[in-house]
Design a protein around this motif. Structure first.
Motif, PDB file in Angstrom:
ATOM      1  N   ARG A 162      -6.293   4.995  -1.054  1.00  0.00           N
ATOM      2  CA  ARG A 162      -5.363   4.998   0.081  1.00  0.00           C
ATOM      3  C   ARG A 162      -5.530   6.250   0.931  1.00  0.00           C
ATOM      4  O   ARG A 162      -5.321   6.224   2.146  1.00  0.00           O
ATOM      5  CB  ARG A 162      -3.923   4.888  -0.409  1.00  0.00           C
ATOM      6  CG  ARG A 162      -3.591   3.565  -1.100  1.00  0.00           C
ATOM      7  CD  ARG A 162      -2.093   3.406  -1.297  1.00  0.00           C
ATOM      8  NE  ARG A 162      -1.523   4.431  -2.154  1.00  0.00           N
ATOM      9  CZ  ARG A 162      -1.409   4.329  -3.463  1.00  0.00           C
ATOM     10  NH1 ARG A 162      -1.855   3.233  -4.088  1.00  0.00           N
ATOM     11  NH2 ARG A 162      -0.866   5.287  -4.178  1.00  0.00           N
ATOM     12  N   HIS A 165      -8.784   5.621   3.125  1.00  0.00           N
ATOM     13  CA  HIS A 165      -8.878   4.379   3.885  1.00  0.00           C
ATOM     14  C   HIS A 165      -7.601   4.194   4.711  1.00  0.00           C
ATOM     15  O   HIS A 165      -6.501   4.284   4.169  1.00  0.00           O
ATOM     16  CB  HIS A 165      -9.058   3.167   2.966  1.00  0.00           C
ATOM     17  CG  HIS A 165     -10.396   3.115   2.297  1.00  0.00           C
ATOM     18  ND1 HIS A 165     -10.714   3.930   1.233  1.00  0.00           N
ATOM     19  CD2 HIS A 165     -11.493   2.358   2.540  1.00  0.00           C
ATOM     20  CE1 HIS A 165     -11.952   3.665   0.843  1.00  0.00           C
ATOM     21  NE2 HIS A 165     -12.443   2.723   1.620  1.00  0.00           N
ATOM     22  N   GLU A 167      -4.478   2.504   6.693  1.00  0.00           N
ATOM     23  CA  GLU A 167      -3.645   1.331   6.437  1.00  0.00           C
ATOM     24  C   GLU A 167      -3.883   0.297   7.532  1.00  0.00           C
ATOM     25  O   GLU A 167      -3.901   0.627   8.714  1.00  0.00           O
ATOM     26  CB  GLU A 167      -2.169   1.728   6.413  1.00  0.00           C
ATOM     27  CG  GLU A 167      -1.235   0.573   6.081  1.00  0.00           C
ATOM     28  CD  GLU A 167       0.209   1.025   5.998  1.00  0.00           C
ATOM     29  OE1 GLU A 167       1.051   0.458   6.742  1.00  0.00           O
ATOM     30  OE2 GLU A 167       0.506   1.941   5.209  1.00  0.00           O
ATOM     31  N   ARG A 168      -4.084  -0.951   7.132  1.00  0.00           N
ATOM     32  CA  ARG A 168      -4.333  -2.035   8.076  1.00  0.00           C
ATOM     33  C   ARG A 168      -3.279  -3.127   7.897  1.00  0.00           C
ATOM     34  O   ARG A 168      -2.797  -3.365   6.787  1.00  0.00           O
ATOM     35  CB  ARG A 168      -5.712  -2.671   7.834  1.00  0.00           C
ATOM     36  CG  ARG A 168      -6.849  -1.696   7.720  1.00  0.00           C
ATOM     37  CD  ARG A 168      -7.193  -1.030   9.051  1.00  0.00           C
ATOM     38  NE  ARG A 168      -8.399  -0.216   8.903  1.00  0.00           N
ATOM     39  CZ  ARG A 168      -8.965   0.453   9.903  1.00  0.00           C
ATOM     40  NH1 ARG A 168      -8.444   0.400  11.133  1.00  0.00           N
ATOM     41  NH2 ARG A 168     -10.064   1.165   9.691  1.00  0.00           N
ATOM     42  N   ARG A 201      -0.687  -6.299   4.212  1.00  0.00           N
ATOM     43  CA  ARG A 201      -0.954  -4.874   4.413  1.00  0.00           C
ATOM     44  C   ARG A 201      -2.022  -4.448   3.407  1.00  0.00           C
ATOM     45  O   ARG A 201      -1.953  -4.783   2.218  1.00  0.00           O
ATOM     46  CB  ARG A 201       0.308  -4.047   4.208  1.00  0.00           C
ATOM     47  CG  ARG A 201       0.088  -2.538   4.385  1.00  0.00           C
ATOM     48  CD  ARG A 201       1.335  -1.736   4.010  1.00  0.00           C
ATOM     49  NE  ARG A 201       2.446  -2.054   4.889  1.00  0.00           N
ATOM     50  CZ  ARG A 201       3.549  -2.690   4.516  1.00  0.00           C
ATOM     51  NH1 ARG A 201       3.668  -3.106   3.248  1.00  0.00           N
ATOM     52  NH2 ARG A 201       4.530  -2.931   5.362  1.00  0.00           N
ATOM     53  N   TYR A 203      -5.484  -1.331   2.656  1.00  0.00           N
ATOM     54  CA  TYR A 203      -6.169  -0.085   3.028  1.00  0.00           C
ATOM     55  C   TYR A 203      -7.664  -0.377   3.068  1.00  0.00           C
ATOM     56  O   TYR A 203      -8.276  -0.689   2.039  1.00  0.00           O
ATOM     57  CB  TYR A 203      -5.839   1.022   2.022  1.00  0.00           C
ATOM     58  CG  TYR A 203      -4.395   1.439   2.067  1.00  0.00           C
ATOM     59  CD1 TYR A 203      -3.980   2.519   2.850  1.00  0.00           C
ATOM     60  CD2 TYR A 203      -3.428   0.745   1.337  1.00  0.00           C
ATOM     61  CE1 TYR A 203      -2.639   2.893   2.901  1.00  0.00           C
ATOM     62  CE2 TYR A 203      -2.088   1.118   1.385  1.00  0.00           C
ATOM     63  CZ  TYR A 203      -1.712   2.192   2.174  1.00  0.00           C
ATOM     64  OH  TYR A 203      -0.383   2.552   2.236  1.00  0.00           O
TER      65      TYR A 203
END
Length: 242
Positions: A162, A165, A167-168, A201, A203
């Motif tokens: 996390r 990467h 957060e998407r 959600r 990463y």
């Protein structure tokens, strides 16, 4: 103050327990008989000899004894530091024991000591692992499996992921599409995603996100068809079984 006689009886009882645990065949049976006689003669229970054992004079209770349970009784004593290094790697702790151990362990110190090895295993940066470990909460450790050290390592790997990467938020309509995206996230990143009201959600780096979108566009329809076929097959199996 305890008199010398009970102390001597307790020490002898502990020696007999040791003989029983280490003995085989007739030697074990003989040690068991001597131990039972000793307990009754001095009005002692197994608990008096080892707090990890039940309040009983039944020698058979020793057959379910666990070394880790005995080590757990030494938490909160001057011997605590000696047993912590063994307990953090114990894989047979109950959830209650694990929670008690978690209260006694400094997770940051554990990560500080183990981070180099963890990072080497995953070809990662050890300082980044230490940074990630400082963000971990006890609940995240408990959510993992294995020994406390294994759980902390897994939680650190996830926290490190996390950390590096972004957060998407991936839009996905309906439960089937959301589950399909969850599978894509796990397959592409090795980490779980989380269902939200509008999608998932996760990463992911740019390359992973681009690959996910391409797969979702190409195979999203197949996911719907696969779900419908699975539902039909389940109904058929239940009907045949009934």
């Amino acid at each position: 103050m305890t008199s010398p006689a009970p102390d001597a009886a307790i020490q002898k009882g502990r020696k007999l327990i040791h003989l029983y645990r280490r003995g085989v065949g007739g030697e074990r049976q003989n040690a068991g008989r001597l131990l039972m006689t000793h307990l009754r003669t001095h009005d002692l229970t197994l608990y008096d000899l080892d707090p990890s054992l039940p309040v009983s004079q039944e020698v058979a209770a020793l057959d379910s004894w666990r070394e880790t349970a005995s080590l757990m009784t030494r938490l909160g004593t001057p011997e605590q530091d000696e047993v912590l290094t063994q307990l953090v790697d114990a894989e047979d702790l109950t959830e209650t024991e694990l929670r008690k151990l978690l209260d006694a362990v400094d997770l940051n110190k554990l990560a500080e000591v183990r981070a180099d090895g963890w990072a080497y295993t995953h070809a990662a940066d050890s300082e980044q692992y230490r940074q990630a470990a400082r963000t971990i909460k006890p609940a995240e450790v408990l959510a993992q499996t294995g020994s406390l050290a294994q759980r902390m390592q897994n939680a650190t790997v996830a926290a490190h992921f996390r950390l590096i990467h972004p957060e998407r938020h991936i839009r996905a309509s309906g439960p089937v599409q959301q589950r399909f995206v969850l599978g894509l996230v796990r397959g592409l990143t090795g980490q779980p995603g989380e269902i939200t009201e509008t999608g998932v959600r996760a990463y992911m780096d740019v390359e992973q996100l681009s690959r996910l979108r391409a797969l979702l566009s190409q195979y999203g329809g197949q996911a719907e068809d696969a779900a419908l076929r699975a539902a039909e097959q389940l109904g058929q199996q239940l009907g045949q079984a009934g």
